[in-house]
Design an enzyme around this catalytic site. Sequence first.
Site, PDB file in Angstrom:
ATOM      1  N   CYS B  65       0.817  -1.208   0.000  1.00 25.10           N
ATOM      2  CA  CYS B  65       0.000   0.000   0.000  1.00 25.10           C
ATOM      3  C   CYS B  65       0.849   1.255   0.000  1.00 25.10           C
ATOM      4  O   CYS B  65       0.324   2.358   0.077  1.00 25.10           O
ATOM      5  CB  CYS B  65      -0.953  -0.007   1.196  1.00 25.10           C
ATOM      6  SG  CYS B  65      -0.163  -0.246   2.767  1.00 25.10           S
ATOM      7  N   ASP B  67       2.930   2.340   2.247  1.00 25.14           N
ATOM      8  CA  ASP B  67       3.192   2.954   3.558  1.00 25.14           C
ATOM      9  C   ASP B  67       4.652   2.812   3.934  1.00 25.14           C
ATOM     10  O   ASP B  67       5.245   1.761   3.738  1.00 25.14           O
ATOM     11  CB  ASP B  67       2.351   2.270   4.649  1.00 25.14           C
ATOM     12  CG  ASP B  67       0.876   2.623   4.537  1.00 25.14           C
ATOM     13  OD1 ASP B  67       0.086   1.993   5.258  1.00 25.14           O
ATOM     14  OD2 ASP B  67       0.536   3.507   3.749  1.00 25.14           O
ATOM     15  N   CYS B  91      -1.630   6.081   5.219  1.00 25.86           N
ATOM     16  CA  CYS B  91      -3.006   6.437   5.482  1.00 25.86           C
ATOM     17  C   CYS B  91      -3.174   6.893   6.937  1.00 25.86           C
ATOM     18  O   CYS B  91      -2.252   6.762   7.754  1.00 25.86           O
ATOM     19  CB  CYS B  91      -3.919   5.259   5.204  1.00 25.86           C
ATOM     20  SG  CYS B  91      -3.654   3.885   6.331  1.00 25.86           S
ATOM     21  N   CYS B 134      -1.926  -1.904   9.383  1.00 27.44           N
ATOM     22  CA  CYS B 134      -1.252  -0.681   9.842  1.00 27.44           C
ATOM     23  C   CYS B 134      -0.731  -0.845  11.265  1.00 27.44           C
ATOM     24  O   CYS B 134       0.386  -0.407  11.583  1.00 27.44           O
ATOM     25  CB  CYS B 134      -2.208   0.517   9.792  1.00 27.44           C
ATOM     26  SG  CYS B 134      -2.823   0.901   8.161  1.00 27.44           S
TER      27      CYS B 134
END
Lengths: 243, 165
Positions: B65, B67, B91, B134
Site C-alpha cells: 500500500c 506505507d 493512510c 497498519c
Amino acid sequence: MLSAKPFRAACSSWAVLMWTNRLCISKVCMSTSFSIKDTWHCNRNVRSLLKARGLTCNTNQSSTLWNNCSGRSKVSCWSCKQPLDQTPAFFCVSCKVVQPPEEGTSYFKIMACDYTFTLDTQQLQKKYLQLQRLLHPDNFSQKSVTEQQYSESQSALVNKAYTTLLKPLSRGLYMLELEGMHIKEGTESAHSAFFMELMEINEALDEAQTPEEANKIGQDTKGKLAELTEQIDTALRKGILLQ
Amino acid sequence: MAVPVASKCLGSLSLLSRRLSAPEFTTRCCYHKKVVDHYENPRNVGTLDKNSRNVGTGLVGAPACGDVMKLQIQVDDQGKIVDARFKTFGCGSAIASSSLATEWVKGKSVDEALTIRNTDIAKELCLPPVKLHCSMLAEDAIKAALADYRLKQQDGQQEAVSASS
C-alpha cells in the site's frame, strides 16, 4: 496546498513494481541453476497454481498455458458435439452456439495477446470491446438459459482478463502467479535501503515549495517506474526463454 | 493475489497539521475519531539523531500500500525509553498507529516495549479489519527500533572490549 496523491500513487506503484522486480530477478537466477525440464514446465507448479485458484485441472490442460494446443484433450461443443479446435473457443465453429469458458486458460490467450510483460494496451482494449460485443449477456436475452449462463461466465472472465492485463502491476503479478510465485502483503524480505529511498522521496515531496518542484519529483519517480518496468520485462522474458 | 494499488490509504503526510474538511462522525463509513485525533494532532512527530548511540531507528514499510514508517527511540543509561519520534507516510490509520506507538513506548523499558502488540494498538484505535496491517506495521517499527538500539549497544560493548585489550 500541493496534491501529493498522484505522486504517492506513483510511489506505491514503484514500491510494488520494485518488489515484483526483485522477485522476478531472483526467480530468473534460481531457474538457471536447474535443468529446464525441472522447474517452470513442471506440471506440479502449474497444478498447485490452478488448485490455488480453485480450479480443477488435468495434466493435459496445463500445457495450454504456454503452448498452442499441443497435446491438449479435445473439447467438443456441448450443443452439436463437434470438436472445438480453437483455444479459447468462445463459439462453436459449426453451430455458432456460445461455449462455456475453458478452465485454466491464461488471460493472455483469452485476450489474444503475446505472453510478455510489455503489452499494447490499445490492442488489448480493441480486443476487449470486440469480445464483449459478441459475449455480453445482453446479446443472449432471447436465448436458452444455458447459453445465457455461459455468456455470463465468458463475459465475466473477459472482464477479469482485461482488468488484470491492463495495468502493469496486476499484469506483472499475474505473470508471477503463472510462474508459481505469490507476493504476500507484508514487510518481510524488503531491504531497509529501499524504505530509506522511499522515505527520502516522500520527505522531498513534503518539503517541495512549488508545483514545479513537486512535478520534478513526480517525473523522476515516473522515470524510475519506467526503468523498473523495463527490467521486469527483461527478467520475465529471460525466464520465459529459459523454458 | 493482485494488490490494489489504487490505495485503500488516504495518501496523506504526517508532518504538517493539515486540516481535512471535518468528516461527519457518522457510523460505519469514516475513520474512528481516535484515528482522526492522531491525524489532526499528531504526537511526537519528528526525528532523533540516528547516529547517536542511545537512539534506535526502525524503518519499515508495506510496499503493497506504499506505507513507510520510521520510528525512533531514545534510551537512557538505565535502559528506559525517554523519548520517541515517528515519521509516517501513509493512510490515517498508519499515522495514528505509529503516533500511538510512540506514546506507548515512552517511559517503558526496552524489554517492556517489546511486549506491545499490534492487537492492542488496533483495539485502542478501533481499527477496522482492512486496516489491521497498519497496526502490524507499527509493531514491526517498534521492534525494528529496539533491534537497532540493541545492535548499537552490542557494537559499543565490543568496541570497549577491544579498546581495553
